[in-house]
Scaffold this active site. Structure first.
Site, PDB file in Angstrom:
ATOM      1  N   ARG A 169       0.840  -1.212   0.000  1.00 40.78           N
ATOM      2  CA  ARG A 169       0.000   0.000   0.000  1.00 40.78           C
ATOM      3  C   ARG A 169       0.871   1.256   0.000  1.00 40.78           C
ATOM      4  O   ARG A 169       0.553   2.232  -0.683  1.00 40.78           O
ATOM      5  CB  ARG A 169      -0.949  -0.004   1.192  1.00 40.78           C
ATOM      6  CG  ARG A 169      -1.904   1.195   1.158  1.00 40.78           C
ATOM      7  CD  ARG A 169      -2.963   1.135   2.233  1.00 40.78           C
ATOM      8  NE  ARG A 169      -2.377   1.166   3.554  1.00 40.78           N
ATOM      9  CZ  ARG A 169      -3.062   0.950   4.681  1.00 40.78           C
ATOM     10  NH1 ARG A 169      -4.357   0.667   4.624  1.00 40.78           N
ATOM     11  NH2 ARG A 169      -2.462   0.987   5.841  1.00 40.78           N
ATOM     12  N   LYS A 210      -2.987   7.077   1.220  1.00 39.61           N
ATOM     13  CA  LYS A 210      -2.796   7.270   2.667  1.00 39.61           C
ATOM     14  C   LYS A 210      -1.876   8.460   2.910  1.00 39.61           C
ATOM     15  O   LYS A 210      -0.676   8.299   3.179  1.00 39.61           O
ATOM     16  CB  LYS A 210      -2.262   5.974   3.298  1.00 39.61           C
ATOM     17  CG  LYS A 210      -2.410   5.938   4.819  1.00 39.61           C
ATOM     18  CD  LYS A 210      -2.231   4.528   5.344  1.00 39.61           C
ATOM     19  CE  LYS A 210      -2.132   4.442   6.843  1.00 39.61           C
ATOM     20  NZ  LYS A 210      -3.319   4.860   7.568  1.00 39.61           N
ATOM     21  N   GLU A 236     -16.361   5.617   5.910  1.00 33.34           N
ATOM     22  CA  GLU A 236     -15.498   4.932   6.886  1.00 33.34           C
ATOM     23  C   GLU A 236     -15.386   5.760   8.160  1.00 33.34           C
ATOM     24  O   GLU A 236     -15.956   6.847   8.257  1.00 33.34           O
ATOM     25  CB  GLU A 236     -14.116   4.660   6.276  1.00 33.34           C
ATOM     26  CG  GLU A 236     -13.398   5.896   5.787  1.00 33.34           C
ATOM     27  CD  GLU A 236     -12.091   5.586   5.071  1.00 33.34           C
ATOM     28  OE1 GLU A 236     -11.527   4.493   5.239  1.00 33.34           O
ATOM     29  OE2 GLU A 236     -11.613   6.484   4.342  1.00 33.34           O
TER      30      GLU A 236
HETATM   31  N1  PLP Z   1      -9.546   4.183   6.977  1.00 34.35           N
HETATM   32  C1  PLP Z   1      -8.804   5.248   7.351  1.00 34.35           C
HETATM   33  C2  PLP Z   1      -9.272   6.618   6.974  1.00 34.35           C
HETATM   34  C3  PLP Z   1      -7.621   5.067   8.089  1.00 34.35           C
HETATM   35  O1  PLP Z   1      -6.886   6.143   8.461  1.00 34.35           O
HETATM   36  C4  PLP Z   1      -7.223   3.754   8.440  1.00 34.35           C
HETATM   37  C5  PLP Z   1      -5.998   3.517   9.211  1.00 34.35           C
HETATM   38  O2  PLP Z   1      -5.322   4.417   9.633  1.00 34.35           O
HETATM   39  C6  PLP Z   1      -8.032   2.669   8.052  1.00 34.35           C
HETATM   40  C7  PLP Z   1      -9.183   2.927   7.307  1.00 34.35           C
HETATM   41  C8  PLP Z   1      -7.671   1.254   8.393  1.00 34.35           C
HETATM   42  O3  PLP Z   1      -6.567   0.828   7.660  1.00 34.35           O
HETATM   43  P1  PLP Z   1      -5.600  -0.329   8.191  1.00 34.35           P
HETATM   44  O4  PLP Z   1      -6.473  -1.513   8.478  1.00 34.35           O
HETATM   45  O5  PLP Z   1      -4.678  -0.559   7.075  1.00 34.35           O
HETATM   46  O6  PLP Z   1      -4.950   0.194   9.438  1.00 34.35           O
END
Ligand code: PLP
Length: 285
Positions: A51, A145, A177
């Site tokens: 990612r 991200k 989310e």
């Molecule tokens: N959605 C957002 C906006 C996030 O910032 C994060 C993690 O920081 C996630 C979802 C979950 O991602 P992950 O499972 O890779 O930590």
């Protein structure tokens, strides 16, 4: 004193300094990863690297490093048993503030640190999270991200002011989310619904393994958006993230989800998720 990583060196936290002309500082022109550590092992490192490289590619930031070794060295140097490794990459330093990018061969700024935190023994797993819904006013590339986290941070503060644990954001009543988690529900008919991967959500690393575990439990899965009303009518609701792992949600906008207790299928998914990642990290690290 904690040891952190900055541009090829391992130094004490107080010795790590970056320029005020760094694009990460001035434009949030930076991407990051948060990797969980359980029993001294990095969880799902390869998916985090994939990612991170995708985020870098989407923004044309030229950076490469041995991400895995950096993270592993920080775990070892700081004797981290349970917690997270944070890794950030910015486009690097400009000569003066300018919207235009510096030359493509500008060195990126890469830093990382480790933080100890209880992930498994989180009291939220027993009591469940209370959340409220708010409009999703973030930009339209939530799949990258980036460190542009001000809106999510504002929403987290709204949750605190409302006496709840978090916010689920929604575009036109469709939940996208949480502030830093992916959001999921299990309907009264036992269907697990999780927003499809598109530009409205971050493709969560935890979400991938969670869906595998849910499939193994023979839950029917629908990857699509669900409305605020559907969430309130759901039998169970939960979030996934590297720090919360799989965490039940018991209240949405003051409505109890199901009987207001953490869902039994959610609890089972959390348990199976933990077993799976611990098994996998013990064979790959
Ligand atoms: N959605 C957002 C906006 C996030 O910032 C994060 C993690 O920081 C996630 C979802 C979950 O991602 P992950 O499972 O890779 O930590």
């Amino acid at each position: 004193m904690e040891t952190v990583y900055l541009n090829g060196e391992y130094v004490s936290g107080s010795a790590a300094k970056i320029s005020v002309f760094d694009r990460g500082v001035l434009f949030s022109d930076a991407v990051y990863e948060v990797i969980s550590v359980i029993d001294g092992r990095l969880i799902d490192m390869q998916r985090h690297i994939a990612r991170l490289e995708r985020s870098l590619g989407e923004l044309s930031i030229n950076a490469s490093a041995d991400w895995s070794t950096i993270a592993q060295n920080l775990v070892t140097e700081n004797d981290l048993q349970e917690g997270v490794v944070y890794l950030q990459v910015s486009r690097g330093v400009m000569e003066e503030r300018d919207y235009r990018w510096p030359a493509p061969d500008t060195a990126p700024t890469i830093f990382a640190f480790a933080q100890s935190r209880a992930l498994i023994a989180n009291p939220l797993a027993d009591r469940g999270m209370k959340i409220i819904t708010r409009p999703d006013l973030r930009w339209q590339r939530c799949d990258i991200k980036t460190t542009q986290l001000l809106y999510a941070s504002l929403m987290k503060m709204e949750a605190m002011a409302a006496g709840v644990d978090d916010v689920w954001m929604a575009r036109d009543d469709w939940i996208t989310e949480g502030t830093s988690q992916n959001a999921h529900i299990i309907t009264q008919d036992g269907v697990l619904i999780s927003h499809q991967l598109d530009r409205r959500i971050l493709p969560g690393v935890t979400r991938i393994e969670m869906l595998d575990q849910a499939k193994a439990m023979e839950l029917t899965i629908e990857e699509r958006a669900f409305s605020i009303d559907e969430a309130k009518q759901a039998a169970e609701a939960f979030v996934t993230s590297s720090t919360l792992l799989v965490m039940p949600v018991v209240e949405i906008d003051g409505h109890k989800v199901g009987d207001g207790q953490p869902g039994t299928r959610t609890g089972k998914i959390r348990q199976n998720y933990l077993a799976a990642v611990q098994r996998a990290s013990s064979t790959t690290n």
